[in-house]
Design a protein around this motif. Structure first.
Motif, short mmCIF file in Angstrom:
data_model
loop_
_atom_site.label_atom_id
_atom_site.label_comp_id
_atom_site.label_asym_id
_atom_site.label_seq_id
_atom_site.Cartn_x
_atom_site.Cartn_y
_atom_site.Cartn_z
N GLY A 56 0.77 -1.23 0.00
CA GLY A 56 0.00 0.00 0.00
C GLY A 56 0.80 1.28 0.00
N PHE A 57 2.12 1.20 -0.10
CA PHE A 57 2.95 2.40 -0.22
C PHE A 57 2.91 2.92 -1.66
N THR A 58 3.44 4.10 -1.85
CA THR A 58 3.52 4.67 -3.20
C THR A 58 4.99 4.86 -3.56
N PRO A 59 5.59 3.87 -4.23
CA PRO A 59 7.00 3.98 -4.59
C PRO A 59 7.21 4.71 -5.90
N THR A 60 8.32 5.43 -5.98
CA THR A 60 8.81 6.04 -7.21
C THR A 60 10.24 5.56 -7.39
N VAL A 61 10.57 5.10 -8.60
CA VAL A 61 11.92 4.59 -8.87
C VAL A 61 12.63 5.54 -9.82
N VAL A 62 13.81 6.01 -9.43
CA VAL A 62 14.62 6.85 -10.30
C VAL A 62 15.86 6.06 -10.71
N GLU A 63 16.16 6.07 -12.00
CA GLU A 63 17.28 5.30 -12.56
C GLU A 63 18.11 6.20 -13.46
N ARG A 64 19.41 6.27 -13.18
CA ARG A 64 20.27 7.17 -13.94
C ARG A 64 20.44 6.75 -15.40
N ALA A 65 20.30 5.46 -15.71
CA ALA A 65 20.40 5.01 -17.09
C ALA A 65 19.12 5.37 -17.85
N PRO A 66 19.20 5.59 -19.15
CA PRO A 66 18.01 5.95 -19.91
C PRO A 66 17.03 4.81 -20.11
N ARG A 67 17.49 3.59 -19.88
CA ARG A 67 16.62 2.41 -20.04
C ARG A 67 17.13 1.30 -19.13
N LEU A 68 16.38 0.21 -19.04
CA LEU A 68 16.83 -0.91 -18.22
C LEU A 68 18.17 -1.42 -18.72
N ARG A 69 19.07 -1.70 -17.81
CA ARG A 69 20.40 -2.13 -18.19
C ARG A 69 20.38 -3.58 -18.68
N ALA A 70 21.10 -3.82 -19.79
CA ALA A 70 21.07 -5.15 -20.40
C ALA A 70 22.18 -6.06 -19.89
N GLY A 71 23.29 -5.51 -19.41
CA GLY A 71 24.44 -6.33 -19.06
C GLY A 71 24.41 -6.84 -17.63
N GLY A 72 25.54 -7.40 -17.22
CA GLY A 72 25.68 -7.87 -15.85
C GLY A 72 25.95 -9.35 -15.72
N GLY A 73 25.82 -10.10 -16.81
CA GLY A 73 26.16 -11.51 -16.77
C GLY A 73 25.12 -12.38 -16.10
N VAL A 74 25.58 -13.52 -15.62
CA VAL A 74 24.71 -14.54 -15.04
C VAL A 74 24.65 -14.37 -13.52
N VAL A 75 23.46 -14.48 -12.96
CA VAL A 75 23.30 -14.44 -11.51
C VAL A 75 22.72 -15.77 -11.05
N SER A 76 23.00 -16.11 -9.81
CA SER A 76 22.52 -17.35 -9.22
C SER A 76 21.42 -17.04 -8.20
N LEU A 77 20.34 -17.75 -8.27
CA LEU A 77 19.22 -17.57 -7.34
C LEU A 77 19.07 -18.83 -6.51
N ARG A 78 19.07 -18.64 -5.20
CA ARG A 78 19.08 -19.79 -4.29
C ARG A 78 18.07 -19.63 -3.17
N GLY A 79 17.65 -20.76 -2.64
CA GLY A 79 16.90 -20.82 -1.40
C GLY A 79 15.75 -19.84 -1.29
N GLU A 80 15.83 -19.00 -0.27
CA GLU A 80 14.73 -18.09 0.05
C GLU A 80 14.45 -17.09 -1.07
N ALA A 81 15.44 -16.80 -1.91
CA ALA A 81 15.21 -15.88 -3.03
C ALA A 81 14.16 -16.46 -3.99
N LEU A 82 14.18 -17.76 -4.18
CA LEU A 82 13.18 -18.38 -5.04
C LEU A 82 11.82 -18.40 -4.36
N ASP A 83 11.82 -18.48 -3.05
CA ASP A 83 10.56 -18.38 -2.31
C ASP A 83 9.95 -16.99 -2.50
#
Length: 376
Positions: free
Chosen positions: A23-50
């Motif tokens: 129920g909050f009202t969030p605003t997101v500010v991002e310095r890049a002009p669009r969503l960033r495409a890079g960053g490689g592979v990330v691993s998701l484990r345990g509670e993150a998948l929950d």
């Protein structure tokens, strides 16, 4: 209750989702002009998948697993507890789940924050000044929010002595030793084929103390990496050639953020901005998802009373973060010891042993809705 989130990465988009959910009202500010495409592979484990399951995004993320049918291990209920996914493929679904109800401001960043008893006055590099009840810094290792609210960046960053560059490769390439780490003294090249060789990814790692460079100058970053690997044989010349053309190139230090507290008044830090575990941990995205869930939930439980909420959030996360940072340091140690990595999921963290975790985050079932105590 208005909350400004700085950074539209994994941490920022996940926090926006859960704040809106409560129920909050969030605003997101991002310095890049669009969503960033890079960053490689990330691993998701345990509670993150929950967390992703509670967002109704787990099935979508499973579809984007870089090794479908192979890499995801399963618990006794048949649910995967380890997935590997491109960072951009994780941010995409998080953004899609929030963009209809969350204001995103692209191509801008916070210039200053001024706290008072009623809220925070924020000025921006480009946009007009605005007021918010709270500010959350989810803007990564080099967090501008952290510098403004807590002090100079170098005060909190622990460099692990190595840098990593990542970029995609054309799927048509057939490189020798794909999915394995190619080691050289003080350097390594990691090549990952994904989705039945439809796409490939590379990561180049090299040992170095802190370097001085312009974080926004990608051409300079590529020159640094090319200079470090000049004269090497094997797949390196071809990788450097592809790197020069890559549009999703990412380059940064392997470093950790160490802080006594992750909040100061009405400003709170999340993910790499507050407790980066380094890319050698392979756990930054998992930390970000879990931290976002807990931070938003504690704010909801506390009825928006930020001092109590921030303290509870830190208490819930502190032991978990400490173990992740230990894994990150072990990953860097393996690099400097010249130890061979296992078949790679795209980062040196593949060689980091899966340490027994003594501190587990038990995800609470936070209240599903929140009514702000502040007047509109």
């Amino acid at each position: 209750m208005d909350v400004l989130i700085s950074g539209a990465g994994v941490a920022g988009t996940a926090l926006a989702y859960w704040l809106r959910h409560h129920g909050f009202t969030p605003t997101v500010v991002e310095r890049a002009p669009r969503l960033r495409a890079g960053g490689g592979v990330v691993s998701l484990r345990g509670e993150a998948l929950d967390v992703l399951d509670r967002m109704a995004l787990l099935e979508r993320v499973q579809e984007l697993n870089t090794r479908p049918g192979g890499a995801a291990c399963a618990d006794r209920r048949g649910s995967p507890y380890h997935l590997e996914i491109l960072r951009a493929d994780l941010i995409g679904p998080l953004y899609e789940a929030t963009r209809q109800e969350v204001e995103y401001v692209s191509g801008d960043s916070i210039a200053s924050v001024e706290q008072d008893p009623a809220g925070v006055r924020v000025t921006f590099e480009r946009g007009r000044p605005r007021r918010f009840h709270l500010v959350a810094g989810a803007d990564g290792l080099h967090s501008r929010t952290r510098s403004l609210a807590f002090g100079p960046c170098e005060r909190f960053i622990r460099h692990l002595g190595m840098y990593t560059a990542t970029f995609s490769l054309p799927g048509r390439l057939r490189l020798p030793g794909s999915d394995r780490l190619h080691g050289m003294p003080g350097k390594a090249a990691d090549i990952l084929s994904i989705r039945d060789n439809a796409k490939a990814y590379a990561a180049l790692h090299f040992a170095s103390g802190p370097l001085a460079y312009d974080r926004d100058d990608v051409a300079q970053h590529k020159r640094i990496v090319a200079g470090q690997f000049a004269g090497e044989g094997g797949p390196i010349p071809l990788l450097l050639e592809e790197m020069s053309r890559a549009q999703d190139f990412f380059f940064d230090a392997n470093a950790q953020v160490e802080m006594h507290h992750w909040f100061s008044g009405r400003v709170v830090l999340l993910g790499d901005a507050g407790y980066c575990a380094a890319r050698t941990s392979g756990l930054g995205a998992s930390q970000a998802l879990i931290g976002a869930y807990i931070l938003a939930g504690e704010l909801a439980v506390a009825g928006g009373e930020h001092p109590a909420a921030f303290a509870a959030y830190e208490q819930e996360m502190r032991g978990f973060v400490a173990e992740h940072q230990q894994i990150g340091r072990e990953g860097a140690d393996r690099f400097f010891m010249g130890m061979p990595a296992q078949e790679a999921p795209g980062m040196i963290a593949a060689g980091t042993r899966e340490t027994a975790r003594t501190h587990l985050v038990r995800l609470k079932d936070y209240a599903p809705s929140f009514a702000a105590r502040w007047p509109p």
